[in-house]
Design a protein around this motif. Structure first.
Motif, short mmCIF file in Angstrom:
data_model
loop_
_atom_site.label_atom_id
_atom_site.label_comp_id
_atom_site.label_asym_id
_atom_site.label_seq_id
_atom_site.Cartn_x
_atom_site.Cartn_y
_atom_site.Cartn_z
N MET A 51 0.84 -1.20 0.00
CA MET A 51 0.00 0.00 0.00
C MET A 51 0.88 1.25 0.00
O MET A 51 0.58 2.22 -0.68
CB MET A 51 -0.94 0.00 1.21
CG MET A 51 -2.01 -1.07 1.14
SD MET A 51 -2.88 -1.30 2.73
CE MET A 51 -3.93 0.14 2.73
N LYS A 54 -7.48 -2.88 -8.14
CA LYS A 54 -7.79 -3.56 -6.86
C LYS A 54 -7.21 -2.79 -5.69
O LYS A 54 -7.86 -2.60 -4.66
CB LYS A 54 -7.26 -4.99 -6.87
CG LYS A 54 -8.05 -5.93 -7.73
CD LYS A 54 -7.44 -7.32 -7.73
CE LYS A 54 -8.10 -8.20 -8.77
NZ LYS A 54 -7.41 -9.46 -8.95
N MET A 55 -5.95 -2.35 -5.85
CA MET A 55 -5.32 -1.63 -4.75
C MET A 55 -5.97 -0.26 -4.54
O MET A 55 -6.17 0.16 -3.40
CB MET A 55 -3.82 -1.46 -5.00
CG MET A 55 -3.10 -0.72 -3.87
SD MET A 55 -3.24 -1.50 -2.24
CE MET A 55 -2.00 -2.77 -2.39
N GLN A 74 -9.03 0.49 -5.02
CA GLN A 74 -10.28 0.23 -4.31
C GLN A 74 -10.02 -0.01 -2.83
O GLN A 74 -10.76 0.47 -1.97
CB GLN A 74 -11.01 -0.97 -4.94
CG GLN A 74 -11.57 -0.65 -6.31
CD GLN A 74 -12.04 -1.87 -7.07
OE1 GLN A 74 -11.71 -3.01 -6.73
NE2 GLN A 74 -12.80 -1.63 -8.13
N LYS A 75 -8.94 -0.74 -2.51
CA LYS A 75 -8.59 -0.97 -1.10
C LYS A 75 -8.18 0.34 -0.42
O LYS A 75 -8.59 0.60 0.71
CB LYS A 75 -7.47 -2.00 -1.00
CG LYS A 75 -7.03 -2.24 0.43
CD LYS A 75 -6.35 -3.55 0.61
CE LYS A 75 -5.92 -3.83 2.03
NZ LYS A 75 -6.85 -3.47 3.07
N ASP A 131 -9.15 3.25 -1.20
CA ASP A 131 -10.39 4.02 -1.03
C ASP A 131 -11.12 3.53 0.21
O ASP A 131 -11.55 4.34 1.05
CB ASP A 131 -11.27 3.85 -2.27
CG ASP A 131 -12.60 4.57 -2.16
OD1 ASP A 131 -12.61 5.76 -1.78
OD2 ASP A 131 -13.63 3.95 -2.45
N LYS A 132 -11.25 2.24 0.36
CA LYS A 132 -11.93 1.65 1.52
C LYS A 132 -11.24 2.05 2.83
O LYS A 132 -11.89 2.28 3.84
CB LYS A 132 -11.94 0.13 1.37
CG LYS A 132 -12.63 -0.62 2.47
CD LYS A 132 -12.62 -2.13 2.18
CE LYS A 132 -12.93 -2.91 3.42
NZ LYS A 132 -11.75 -3.41 4.10
N ASP A 133 -9.92 2.12 2.79
CA ASP A 133 -9.14 2.46 4.00
C ASP A 133 -8.92 3.97 4.17
O ASP A 133 -8.12 4.39 4.99
CB ASP A 133 -7.80 1.74 3.98
CG ASP A 133 -7.93 0.24 4.16
OD1 ASP A 133 -9.04 -0.23 4.52
OD2 ASP A 133 -6.93 -0.48 3.95
#
Length: 145
Positions: free
Chosen positions: A6, A41-42, A44-45, A47-49
């Motif tokens: 990340m 994919k990353m 989106q992750k 964004d979620k975090d």
């Protein structure tokens, strides 16, 4: 805290936005040598975090949290490059070495390296003394063989 993977994405996104004003999936994929689907994919992750805001087909922007971490990650990378140059690491090895160590050092260690760089930069003769010592050690190594 973000994972090392990340961190790589956040750092790259931060750099792209700073340099170009935007970051696209294709730019990130190219810079990190990964597939665009991995970037998506990353993103989106992230964004979620809460490191960035992602809208499908519209792009993304770093959140204040993402910007703060991105700035710190770029600082860490630049500081380690500077440190390795000061201690005499060959230029062709610096980027690879920084990539290899940057995720494995605590922020306390990074801050101490910053102090050491300040120490050397305050009096350039210290760098010259270090280089002289390294040259002497290299000569002694050559004589040992």
């Amino acid at each position: 805290m973000p994972t090392p993977s990340m961190e790589d994405y956040i750092e790259q996104i931060y750099l792209l936005i700073e340099n170009k004003g935007y970051a696209r999936v294709s730019d990130i994929a190219e810079a990190l040598s990964v597939h665009p689907s991995s970037v998506t994919k990353m993103v989106q992750k992230l964004d979620k975090d809460d490191y960035l805001v992602y809208e499908k087909y519209r792009g993304f922007v770093l959140t204040p949290k993402g910007k703060k971490i991105g700035k710190r990650l770029v600082y860490r990378h630049d500081l380690l490059e500077q440190f390795l140059r000061i201690i005499g690491v060959k230029e062709e090895n610096i980027y690879r070495d920084v990539e290899g160590i940057e995720h494995h050092l605590s922020w306390d260690a990074i801050d101490r390296i910053g102090d050491l760089i300040q120490f050397f930069e305050k009096d350039k003769s210290r760098i010259i003394e270090l280089q002289q010592l390294q040259n002497l050690n290299e000569e002694n190594e050559e004589n040992d063989f």
